[in-house]
Design an enzyme around this catalytic site. Structure first.
Site, PDB file in Angstrom:
ATOM      1  N   GLU A  58       0.831  -1.209   0.000  1.00 59.44           N
ATOM      2  CA  GLU A  58       0.000   0.000   0.000  1.00 59.44           C
ATOM      3  C   GLU A  58       0.871   1.267   0.000  1.00 59.44           C
ATOM      4  O   GLU A  58       0.562   2.247  -0.678  1.00 59.44           O
ATOM      5  CB  GLU A  58      -0.951  -0.035   1.200  1.00 59.44           C
ATOM      6  CG  GLU A  58      -1.987  -1.155   1.041  1.00 59.44           C
ATOM      7  CD  GLU A  58      -2.844  -1.400   2.270  1.00 59.44           C
ATOM      8  OE1 GLU A  58      -4.035  -1.690   2.108  1.00 59.44           O
ATOM      9  OE2 GLU A  58      -2.342  -1.314   3.398  1.00 59.44           O
TER      10      GLU A  58
ATOM     11  N   GLU B 149      -3.677  -9.791   3.737  1.00 55.22           N
ATOM     12  CA  GLU B 149      -4.530  -9.540   4.904  1.00 55.22           C
ATOM     13  C   GLU B 149      -5.573 -10.621   5.165  1.00 55.22           C
ATOM     14  O   GLU B 149      -5.824 -10.994   6.309  1.00 55.22           O
ATOM     15  CB  GLU B 149      -5.240  -8.172   4.770  1.00 55.22           C
ATOM     16  CG  GLU B 149      -4.334  -6.970   4.984  1.00 55.22           C
ATOM     17  CD  GLU B 149      -3.603  -6.505   3.732  1.00 55.22           C
ATOM     18  OE1 GLU B 149      -3.541  -7.268   2.739  1.00 55.22           O
ATOM     19  OE2 GLU B 149      -3.089  -5.381   3.750  1.00 55.22           O
TER      20      GLU B 149
HETATM   21  N1  COA Z   1       4.762  -7.612  11.967  1.00 57.91           N
HETATM   22  C1  COA Z   1       5.559  -7.818  13.040  1.00 57.91           C
HETATM   23  N2  COA Z   1       6.664  -8.568  13.000  1.00 57.91           N
HETATM   24  C2  COA Z   1       6.991  -9.119  11.818  1.00 57.91           C
HETATM   25  C3  COA Z   1       6.222  -8.958  10.651  1.00 57.91           C
HETATM   26  C4  COA Z   1       5.052  -8.151  10.757  1.00 57.91           C
HETATM   27  N3  COA Z   1       4.257  -7.911   9.710  1.00 57.91           N
HETATM   28  N4  COA Z   1       6.787  -9.640   9.640  1.00 57.91           N
HETATM   29  C5  COA Z   1       7.896 -10.220  10.155  1.00 57.91           C
HETATM   30  N5  COA Z   1       8.005  -9.907  11.481  1.00 57.91           N
HETATM   31  C6  COA Z   1       9.035 -10.339  12.418  1.00 57.91           C
HETATM   32  C7  COA Z   1       8.868 -11.797  12.826  1.00 57.91           C
HETATM   33  O1  COA Z   1       7.908 -11.917  13.862  1.00 57.91           O
HETATM   34  C8  COA Z   1      10.263 -12.134  13.284  1.00 57.91           C
HETATM   35  O2  COA Z   1      10.467 -11.570  14.547  1.00 57.91           O
HETATM   36  P1  COA Z   1      11.244 -12.392  15.693  1.00 57.91           P
HETATM   37  O3  COA Z   1      12.649 -12.572  15.138  1.00 57.91           O
HETATM   38  O4  COA Z   1      11.200 -11.480  16.872  1.00 57.91           O
HETATM   39  O5  COA Z   1      10.522 -13.676  15.845  1.00 57.91           O
HETATM   40  C9  COA Z   1      11.137 -11.323  12.300  1.00 57.91           C
HETATM   41  O6  COA Z   1      10.307 -10.288  11.782  1.00 57.91           O
HETATM   42  C10 COA Z   1      11.633 -12.135  11.130  1.00 57.91           C
HETATM   43  O7  COA Z   1      10.505 -12.771  10.532  1.00 57.91           O
HETATM   44  P2  COA Z   1      10.586 -14.180   9.808  1.00 57.91           P
HETATM   45  O8  COA Z   1       9.187 -14.615   9.550  1.00 57.91           O
HETATM   46  O9  COA Z   1      11.467 -15.081  10.603  1.00 57.91           O
HETATM   47  O10 COA Z   1      11.349 -13.749   8.468  1.00 57.91           O
HETATM   48  P3  COA Z   1      11.395 -14.494   7.071  1.00 57.91           P
HETATM   49  O11 COA Z   1      12.428 -13.752   6.296  1.00 57.91           O
HETATM   50  O12 COA Z   1      11.551 -15.965   7.258  1.00 57.91           O
HETATM   51  O13 COA Z   1       9.940 -14.272   6.430  1.00 57.91           O
HETATM   52  C11 COA Z   1       8.051 -12.904   5.767  1.00 57.91           C
HETATM   53  C12 COA Z   1       9.580 -12.996   5.959  1.00 57.91           C
HETATM   54  C13 COA Z   1       7.765 -11.465   5.379  1.00 57.91           C
HETATM   55  C14 COA Z   1       7.602 -13.872   4.674  1.00 57.91           C
HETATM   56  C15 COA Z   1       7.317 -13.291   7.076  1.00 57.91           C
HETATM   57  O14 COA Z   1       7.934 -12.598   8.138  1.00 57.91           O
HETATM   58  C16 COA Z   1       5.845 -12.935   7.085  1.00 57.91           C
HETATM   59  O15 COA Z   1       5.030 -13.650   6.506  1.00 57.91           O
HETATM   60  N6  COA Z   1       5.483 -11.797   7.767  1.00 57.91           N
HETATM   61  C17 COA Z   1       4.091 -11.391   7.910  1.00 57.91           C
HETATM   62  C18 COA Z   1       3.554 -10.854   6.620  1.00 57.91           C
HETATM   63  C19 COA Z   1       2.134 -10.387   6.741  1.00 57.91           C
HETATM   64  O16 COA Z   1       1.199 -11.139   6.926  1.00 57.91           O
HETATM   65  N7  COA Z   1       1.948  -9.078   6.627  1.00 57.91           N
HETATM   66  C20 COA Z   1       0.651  -8.478   6.542  1.00 57.91           C
HETATM   67  C21 COA Z   1       0.238  -7.859   7.774  1.00 57.91           C
HETATM   68  S1  COA Z   1      -1.311  -7.061   7.445  1.00 57.91           S
END
Ligand code: COA
Length: 259
Positions: A113, A133
Site C-alpha cells: 500500500e 490480509e
Molecule cells: N509484523 C511484526 N513482525 C513481523 C512482521 C510483521 N508484519 N513480519 C515479520 N516480522 C518479524 C517476525 O515476527 C520475526 O520476529 P522475531 O525474530 O522477533 O521472531 C522477524 O520479523 C523475522 O521474521 P521471519 O518470519 O522469521 O522472516 P522471514 O524472512 O523468514 O519471512 C516474511 C519474511 C515477510 C515472509 C514473514 O515474516 C511474514 O510472513 N510476515 C508477515 C507478513 C504479513 O502477513 N503481513 C501483513 C500484515 S497485514
C-alpha cells in the site's frame, strides 16, 4: 533522530528508509508518525525534487503492518489506525514532487500500500508483492482495495486480495504493478538514476502532469479533461516552458530553473 526510519538528503534527492530490518520493516503506528514528520520536511524543502522510499536490509521493503499491534486492533482502532495510514500515504501520493518506491524485498500488506502511494515503483528481482490480509482474517485498510485495482485492474486485484498470495517481481512487472525490475545490488543506484532524470526535468511541468494523471482515476472524463487543460495552461506560464521551447528551437540543451 528517528527510531524507525532513516531520512537522508543528497542534493535534490531525499531518501526515506524504513529501518526495522529485524522485524522485516513492519510498519507500526510510531513508524507512520515518523513518516508523516518526514513528509512535512519534504513539503517545506523546495530544493527537493524526488523522494525515494526503501526498506533497510536485504529481505524486506515492508512486510506489512506490525502484527503485534494488529493483535490489539479492535473495531474502534481498526477504523482510526487505517484512516491515519490512508491520510499519511495519501500525503505521499499528493506530494508536489514525484516519489519512487525502491522495493528491495517483501512488499506485503501496508508495504504494498505504501509502494502504491508512490509515483513510480522499481523492484529488485527478488521482490515479492502481495496483500495477504485475508490470511489474517482482515481486509486491506491502507489503500489496497482502492489503489491496487486502479493500477492493475479489478480482475487481477481481486485475485491478489482474495487469495492473499504474493506475486513475483516478474509477475508484478507484467501486470504494471512495478515499472521496472533491477538486480538487487543495483536497485538503489537505479532508483537514484531515475530520480536524477526526474530532477533534471522542469519542476512545475512534473508537478502539474502528476496532478493531472492522478485526477484520471477520479471523477468523470469531462472533469479530468477540464483539470488537465487548466494545469496545461498554468505550465504555459512558467519560465521553464519558455526555456524548454526556446532551447528546442535554438537546437541547444535547456537550462531549467524550476520556476
Ligand atoms: N509484523 C511484526 N513482525 C513481523 C512482521 C510483521 N508484519 N513480519 C515479520 N516480522 C518479524 C517476525 O515476527 C520475526 O520476529 P522475531 O525474530 O522477533 O521472531 C522477524 O520479523 C523475522 O521474521 P521471519 O518470519 O522469521 O522472516 P522471514 O524472512 O523468514 O519471512 C516474511 C519474511 C515477510 C515472509 C514473514 O515474516 C511474514 O510472513 N510476515 C508477515 C507478513 C504479513 O502477513 N503481513 C501483513 C500484515 S497485514
Amino acid at each position: 533522530m528517528y527510531e524507525n526510519i532513516i531520512f537522508e538528503i543528497d542534493g535534490s534527492i531525499a531518501t526515506l528508509i524504513i529501518n526495522r530490518p529485524d522485524k522485516r520493516n513492519a510498519v507500526n503506528n510510531a513508524t507512520v508518525e515518523e513518516i508523516d514528520q518526514v513528509l512535512a520536511q519534504v513539503e517545506k524543502n523546495l530544493e527537493l525534487r524526488v523522494l525515494i522510499l526503501t526498506g533497510a536490509g536485504e529481505k524486506a521493503f515492508v512486510a506489512g503492518a506490525d502484527i503485534h499491534e494488529l493483535d490489539k486492533r479492535d473495531t474502534l482502532l481498526g477504523r482510526s489506525e487505517t484512516r491515519r495510514r490512508q491520510e499519511v500515504y495519501t500525503r505521499i501520493e499528493q506530494l508536489e514532487i514525484p516519489s519512487i518506491a525502491a522495493i528491495n524485498g517483501w512488499a506485503l500488506g501496508t508495504g504494498l500500500e505504501l509502494a502504491m502511494a508512490c509515483t513510480l515503483r522499481l523492484a529488485s528481482s527478488k521482490a515479492s508483492l502481495g496483500q495477504p490480509e485475508v490470511k489474517l482474517g482482515i481486509t486491506p485498510g491502507a489503500g489496497g482495495t482502492q489503489r491496487l485495482p486502479r493500477l492493475i485492474g479489478i480482475g487481477r486485484a481481486m485475485e491478489m486480495i482474495l487469495t492473499g498470495d504474493p506475486v513475483s517481481a516478474e509477475q508484478a512487472l507484467a501486470m504494471g504493478l512495478v515499472n521496472k525490475i533491477v538486480a538487487p545490488d543495483r536497485l538503489l543506484s537505479e532508483a537514484k538514476k531515475l530520480a536524477e532524470t526526474l530532477a533534471s526535468r522542469p519542476r512545475l511541468a512534473l508537478q502539474y502532469a502528476k496532478e493531472a494523471v492522478l485526477r484520471s482515476s477520479e471523477g468523470s472524463l469531462a472533469e479530468g479533461l477540464a483539470h488537465e487543460s487548466y494545469l496545461h495552461a498554468l505550465s504555459c506560464g512558467t519560465q521553464d516552458k519558455k526555456e524548454g521551447v526556446a532551447s528546442f528551437l535554438q537546437k541547444r540543451d535547456p537550462k531549467f530553473t524550476g520556476r
